[in-house]
Motif scaffolding. Sequence first.
Motif: not given
Length: 145
Positions: A21-43
């Motif tokens: 997804w080249p329209g997104h920066a690593d840092g932006e995705l990392l923050e989004e992924f961390a939030d998703a991981l914390n919900t327990g609803e994503a892996a």
Amino acid sequence: MVRKADSRTLSDAAALAARLWPGHADGELLEEFADALNTGEAAFFLKYQEGDVPVGFAQCQLRHDYVEGTSGSPVGYLEGVYVEEPFRRRGYARELLCACEEWARSKGCREFASDCTIENHDSFLFHTGAGFMEAGRIICFTKKL
């Protein structure tokens, strides 16, 4: 080897996702992924090549809203899968998909779904080759207000 990403390795998943997804920066995705991981609803899963070099990733999550072609809830959903170009056509994406499917089963899912754009023929072939059945095609519309 495929391993589930955790807080220490999530940055590797974000770096690979930024290539998908080249329209997104690593840092932006990392923050989004961390939030998703914390919900327990994503892996997130990482495929490693020799020397612990990450060469692929997959993101899956639970969807509780309606998913085209499914009849239950929650549904496991493949949000994205990516393998670096030199490592493609070795079955790595399928290994990542299998890890996602196992995770979804462990969360009580009886169905698993995904999508791709109509023009992404490679993704279409991957999905049908991995046992997905096409559920339908849609055209999405937007309008500025």
